[in-house]
Design a protein around this motif. Structure first.
Motif, mmCIF file in Angstrom:
data_model
loop_
_atom_site.group_PDB
_atom_site.id
_atom_site.type_symbol
_atom_site.label_atom_id
_atom_site.label_comp_id
_atom_site.label_asym_id
_atom_site.label_seq_id
_atom_site.Cartn_x
_atom_site.Cartn_y
_atom_site.Cartn_z
ATOM 1 N N UNK A 89 0.809 -1.216 0.000
ATOM 2 C CA UNK A 89 0.000 0.000 0.000
ATOM 3 C C UNK A 89 0.844 1.270 0.000
ATOM 4 N N UNK A 90 2.057 1.145 0.510
ATOM 5 C CA UNK A 90 2.982 2.279 0.593
ATOM 6 C C UNK A 90 4.331 1.800 0.086
ATOM 7 N N UNK A 91 5.021 2.685 -0.656
ATOM 8 C CA UNK A 91 6.368 2.340 -1.108
ATOM 9 C C UNK A 91 7.313 3.507 -0.882
ATOM 10 N N UNK A 92 8.584 3.167 -0.759
ATOM 11 C CA UNK A 92 9.630 4.172 -0.604
ATOM 12 C C UNK A 92 10.114 4.537 -2.005
ATOM 13 N N UNK A 93 9.890 5.779 -2.401
ATOM 14 C CA UNK A 93 10.268 6.232 -3.742
ATOM 15 C C UNK A 93 11.449 7.203 -3.702
ATOM 16 N N UNK A 94 12.218 7.162 -2.615
ATOM 17 C CA UNK A 94 13.366 8.064 -2.521
ATOM 18 C C UNK A 94 14.471 7.614 -3.486
ATOM 19 N N UNK A 95 15.295 8.557 -3.836
ATOM 20 C CA UNK A 95 16.420 8.259 -4.730
ATOM 21 C C UNK A 95 17.368 7.278 -4.051
ATOM 22 N N UNK A 96 17.964 6.420 -4.845
ATOM 23 C CA UNK A 96 18.906 5.441 -4.305
ATOM 24 C C UNK A 96 20.041 6.162 -3.573
ATOM 25 N N UNK A 101 13.686 8.697 3.640
ATOM 26 C CA UNK A 101 12.703 7.941 2.883
ATOM 27 C C UNK A 101 11.647 8.882 2.334
ATOM 28 N N UNK A 102 11.157 8.583 1.156
ATOM 29 C CA UNK A 102 10.056 9.324 0.548
ATOM 30 C C UNK A 102 8.925 8.325 0.365
ATOM 31 N N UNK A 103 7.935 8.409 1.232
ATOM 32 C CA UNK A 103 6.850 7.442 1.241
ATOM 33 C C UNK A 103 5.722 7.894 0.326
ATOM 34 N N UNK A 104 5.277 6.974 -0.509
ATOM 35 C CA UNK A 104 4.245 7.265 -1.491
ATOM 36 C C UNK A 104 3.172 6.189 -1.431
#
Length: 151
Positions: A89-96, A101-104
């Motif tokens: 339902x939620x994923x971490x879309x932060x840059x490697x 963390x950037x939660x989306x």
């Protein structure tokens, strides 16, 4: 109906504690249980639903931003996020290599949130009908005052 009568009798027989903290904790557990029961068909509990609700409103956010917005401890946020990430339902879309963390919210998360929102609305209506608008407004005002004491 018998269960309702029994619950009403039980609550009349019980007396409040002299400790305000215990009374608040008992009430908090009762309200949490109520929302969890309403949300059960969605597979979410109230803590998870609240995270999805805030992510829906904020858009991509860090754990710190969520904690600040929700006025909860970061460790509480992280603990509740684990199940949401595991469910997809939620994923971490932060840059490697990023330290934050950037939660989306995923599409599945959006769908689950939208379905659960209807159940949450039912719980809200139940409390409003049970307490009445005036009492609910007083409760909300008192809870805000109590929260301000901790700041």
């Amino acid at each position: 109906m018998a269960t309702t009568r029994k619950n009403k009798q039980s609550s009349l027989e019980r007396s409040a504690s002299v400790c305000t903290c215990i009374n608040l904790r008992r009430s908090s557990m009762a309200v949490t249980g109520l929302y969890d029961r309403y949300l059960a068909p969605s597979g979410l509990n109230i803590s998870q639903f609240s995270l999805l609700k805030h992510l829906t409103a904020l858009g991509p956010a860090s754990v710190s931003e969520l904690a600040l917005e929700m006025r909860l401890d970061r460790t509480t946020i992280v603990r509740n996020l684990k199940a949401l990430e595991h469910s997809g339902y939620v994923e971490d879309t932060s840059a490697e290599g990023s330290r934050n963390r950037c939660l989306t919210l995923t599409e599945s998360g959006r769908t689950t949130y939208n379905d659960a929102a209807e159940l949450w609305e039912e719980a809200q209506r139940f409390l409003q009908e049970s307490l009445g608008n005036g009492e609910l407004q007083i409760l909300t005002a008192l809870l805000s005052k109590i929260e301000d004491l901790g700041l």
